[in-house]
Motif scaffolding. Structure first.
Motif, mmCIF file in Angstrom:
data_model
loop_
_atom_site.group_PDB
_atom_site.id
_atom_site.type_symbol
_atom_site.label_atom_id
_atom_site.label_comp_id
_atom_site.label_asym_id
_atom_site.label_seq_id
_atom_site.Cartn_x
_atom_site.Cartn_y
_atom_site.Cartn_z
ATOM 1 N N ASP A 7 0.836 -1.201 0.000
ATOM 2 C CA ASP A 7 0.000 0.000 0.000
ATOM 3 C C ASP A 7 0.874 1.255 0.000
ATOM 4 O O ASP A 7 1.718 1.424 0.877
ATOM 5 C CB ASP A 7 -0.911 -0.024 1.234
ATOM 6 C CG ASP A 7 -1.919 1.106 1.235
ATOM 7 O OD1 ASP A 7 -2.507 1.379 0.164
ATOM 8 O OD2 ASP A 7 -2.126 1.716 2.303
ATOM 9 N N LYS A 8 0.710 2.108 -0.999
ATOM 10 C CA LYS A 8 1.386 3.397 -1.118
ATOM 11 C C LYS A 8 2.906 3.283 -1.178
ATOM 12 O O LYS A 8 3.628 4.161 -0.727
ATOM 13 C CB LYS A 8 0.966 4.321 0.020
ATOM 14 C CG LYS A 8 -0.519 4.612 0.040
ATOM 15 C CD LYS A 8 -0.913 5.456 1.218
ATOM 16 C CE LYS A 8 -2.426 5.613 1.211
ATOM 17 N NZ LYS A 8 -2.999 5.600 2.520
ATOM 18 N N GLN A 9 3.411 2.172 -1.718
ATOM 19 C CA GLN A 9 4.846 1.947 -1.870
ATOM 20 C C GLN A 9 5.090 1.229 -3.190
ATOM 21 O O GLN A 9 4.167 0.689 -3.788
ATOM 22 C CB GLN A 9 5.380 1.044 -0.762
ATOM 23 C CG GLN A 9 5.204 1.509 0.643
ATOM 24 C CD GLN A 9 5.695 0.442 1.609
ATOM 25 O OE1 GLN A 9 6.726 -0.193 1.376
ATOM 26 N NE2 GLN A 9 4.974 0.236 2.683
ATOM 27 N N SER B 32 -7.116 -8.141 9.313
ATOM 28 C CA SER B 32 -6.501 -6.811 9.224
ATOM 29 C C SER B 32 -6.240 -6.267 10.622
ATOM 30 O O SER B 32 -6.971 -6.558 11.560
ATOM 31 C CB SER B 32 -7.414 -5.847 8.474
ATOM 32 O OG SER B 32 -7.413 -6.137 7.110
ATOM 33 N N GLY B 33 -5.176 -5.485 10.733
ATOM 34 C CA GLY B 33 -4.889 -4.785 11.973
ATOM 35 C C GLY B 33 -4.202 -5.598 13.053
ATOM 36 O O GLY B 33 -3.987 -5.091 14.149
ATOM 37 N N GLN C 56 -8.471 -1.515 5.322
ATOM 38 C CA GLN C 56 -9.810 -1.900 4.854
ATOM 39 C C GLN C 56 -9.855 -3.304 4.254
ATOM 40 O O GLN C 56 -10.933 -3.828 3.991
ATOM 41 C CB GLN C 56 -10.322 -0.896 3.811
ATOM 42 C CG GLN C 56 -10.356 0.533 4.297
ATOM 43 C CD GLN C 56 -11.244 0.701 5.526
ATOM 44 O OE1 GLN C 56 -12.358 0.211 5.562
ATOM 45 N NE2 GLN C 56 -10.730 1.381 6.535
ATOM 46 N N ILE C 57 -8.717 -3.923 4.024
ATOM 47 C CA ILE C 57 -8.672 -5.275 3.451
ATOM 48 C C ILE C 57 -9.181 -6.254 4.500
ATOM 49 O O ILE C 57 -8.625 -6.363 5.593
ATOM 50 C CB ILE C 57 -7.236 -5.646 3.007
ATOM 51 C CG1 ILE C 57 -6.699 -4.648 1.983
ATOM 52 C CG2 ILE C 57 -7.183 -7.068 2.469
ATOM 53 C CD1 ILE C 57 -7.502 -4.564 0.702
ATOM 54 N N ALA C 58 -10.242 -6.968 4.165
ATOM 55 C CA ALA C 58 -10.910 -7.832 5.135
ATOM 56 C C ALA C 58 -10.137 -9.107 5.449
ATOM 57 O O ALA C 58 -10.032 -9.521 6.598
ATOM 58 C CB ALA C 58 -12.308 -8.186 4.650
ATOM 59 N N LYS C 59 -9.612 -9.768 4.452
ATOM 60 C CA LYS C 59 -8.946 -11.063 4.640
ATOM 61 C C LYS C 59 -7.555 -11.065 4.015
ATOM 62 O O LYS C 59 -7.325 -11.670 2.970
ATOM 63 C CB LYS C 59 -9.787 -12.189 4.033
ATOM 64 C CG LYS C 59 -11.081 -12.451 4.754
ATOM 65 C CD LYS C 59 -10.791 -13.082 6.102
ATOM 66 C CE LYS C 59 -12.090 -13.399 6.823
ATOM 67 N NZ LYS C 59 -11.833 -13.886 8.161
ATOM 68 N N PRO C 60 -6.603 -10.406 4.654
ATOM 69 C CA PRO C 60 -5.245 -10.409 4.101
ATOM 70 C C PRO C 60 -4.562 -11.762 4.297
ATOM 71 O O PRO C 60 -5.068 -12.642 4.992
ATOM 72 C CB PRO C 60 -4.541 -9.318 4.913
ATOM 73 C CG PRO C 60 -5.286 -9.275 6.200
ATOM 74 C CD PRO C 60 -6.708 -9.634 5.872
ATOM 75 N N VAL C 61 -3.415 -11.895 3.689
ATOM 76 C CA VAL C 61 -2.570 -13.084 3.807
ATOM 77 C C VAL C 61 -1.335 -12.687 4.620
ATOM 78 O O VAL C 61 -0.744 -11.640 4.372
ATOM 79 C CB VAL C 61 -2.142 -13.598 2.417
ATOM 80 C CG1 VAL C 61 -1.128 -14.718 2.530
ATOM 81 C CG2 VAL C 61 -3.357 -14.049 1.625
ATOM 82 N N ARG D 127 12.244 -14.490 12.504
ATOM 83 C CA ARG D 127 11.014 -14.680 11.743
ATOM 84 C C ARG D 127 10.001 -13.616 12.096
ATOM 85 O O ARG D 127 9.903 -13.173 13.243
ATOM 86 C CB ARG D 127 10.438 -16.065 12.030
ATOM 87 C CG ARG D 127 11.343 -17.156 11.523
ATOM 88 C CD ARG D 127 10.827 -18.518 11.846
ATOM 89 N NE ARG D 127 11.741 -19.508 11.280
ATOM 90 C CZ ARG D 127 11.744 -20.773 11.605
ATOM 91 N NH1 ARG D 127 10.866 -21.245 12.471
ATOM 92 N NH2 ARG D 127 12.601 -21.599 11.046
ATOM 93 N N PHE D 128 9.229 -13.225 11.091
ATOM 94 C CA PHE D 128 8.132 -12.284 11.266
ATOM 95 C C PHE D 128 7.132 -12.560 10.160
ATOM 96 O O PHE D 128 7.354 -13.407 9.296
ATOM 97 C CB PHE D 128 8.631 -10.832 11.235
ATOM 98 C CG PHE D 128 9.242 -10.417 9.928
ATOM 99 C CD1 PHE D 128 8.475 -9.793 8.958
ATOM 100 C CD2 PHE D 128 10.585 -10.641 9.663
ATOM 101 C CE1 PHE D 128 9.028 -9.419 7.749
ATOM 102 C CE2 PHE D 128 11.157 -10.263 8.461
ATOM 103 C CZ PHE D 128 10.368 -9.644 7.505
ATOM 104 N N ALA D 129 6.014 -11.866 10.196
ATOM 105 C CA ALA D 129 4.995 -12.039 9.160
ATOM 106 C C ALA D 129 4.763 -10.723 8.431
ATOM 107 O O ALA D 129 4.739 -9.660 9.052
ATOM 108 C CB ALA D 129 3.690 -12.537 9.773
ATOM 109 N N LEU D 130 4.620 -10.820 7.116
ATOM 110 C CA LEU D 130 4.234 -9.679 6.290
ATOM 111 C C LEU D 130 2.761 -9.835 5.970
ATOM 112 O O LEU D 130 2.343 -10.871 5.449
ATOM 113 C CB LEU D 130 5.003 -9.671 4.967
ATOM 114 C CG LEU D 130 6.399 -9.127 4.935
ATOM 115 C CD1 LEU D 130 6.982 -9.255 3.529
ATOM 116 C CD2 LEU D 130 6.443 -7.694 5.398
ATOM 117 N N LEU D 131 1.983 -8.831 6.268
ATOM 118 C CA LEU D 131 0.566 -8.856 5.963
ATOM 119 C C LEU D 131 0.377 -8.263 4.570
ATOM 120 O O LEU D 131 0.733 -7.116 4.322
ATOM 121 C CB LEU D 131 -0.193 -8.034 7.007
ATOM 122 C CG LEU D 131 -1.619 -8.406 7.314
ATOM 123 C CD1 LEU D 131 -1.734 -9.867 7.723
ATOM 124 C CD2 LEU D 131 -2.182 -7.518 8.392
#
Length: 146
Positions: free
Chosen positions: A29-31, A49-50, A70-75, A86-90
């Protein structure tokens, strides 16, 4: 070779001129879209989200969001960085997979000023992408936890 050595080898391929590397293109988003080696992605999980962290294999991993709230079901992509953290990217959706000839990636001098996590901007087929700086991401996520 262990995962950390595999990751180091794959990242070093981004700086060589021959061969291929399998990458994911991740919309942000915006990148500029992110370009990361596929072997750094350990898993893809359904998420909300969030979220600030996500559980994976009995560990709570910090989350860096690349999506609009606003994305309801991200990965959530579980990432193992070069130092084994380790970390997670949404992300909005499962990223596109590409096999890239390394000689088709060209370093760009421009660096976006609005993104602190950029290691290098590269150009491929007239499109700009950013290669993330996983060390800075890990430092940022660690500062949020402490």
């Amino acid at each position: 070779m262990n995962n950390n050595q595999d990751a180091s080898h794959t990242m070093s391929l981004l700086t060589t001129t021959t061969g291929f590397v399998d990458v994911y293109v991740i919309d942000a988003d915006k990148q500029l879209p992110w370009l990361i080696p596929q072997n750094l992605v350990l898993a893809a999980l359904s998420a909300e989200s969030g979220i600030q962290e996500i559980e994976w294999r009995d560990n709570n991993l910090p989350v860096l969001s690349l999506v609009d709230s606003q994305i309801a079901k991200p990965v959530a992509l579980v990432i193992e960085s070069l130092n084994g953290q380790r970390f997670a990217l949404l992300t909005e959706k499962m990223p596109d997979s590409h096999r890239v000839r390394i000689s088709s990636l060209h370093d760009e001098d421009q660096q976006p000023t609005n993104d602190p996590f950029v290691f290098q901007v590269v150009k491929m087929e007239e499109q700009h992408y950013q290669v993330p700086d996983f060390e800075k991401i890990n430092q940022h996520l660690a500062s949020l936890v402490s």
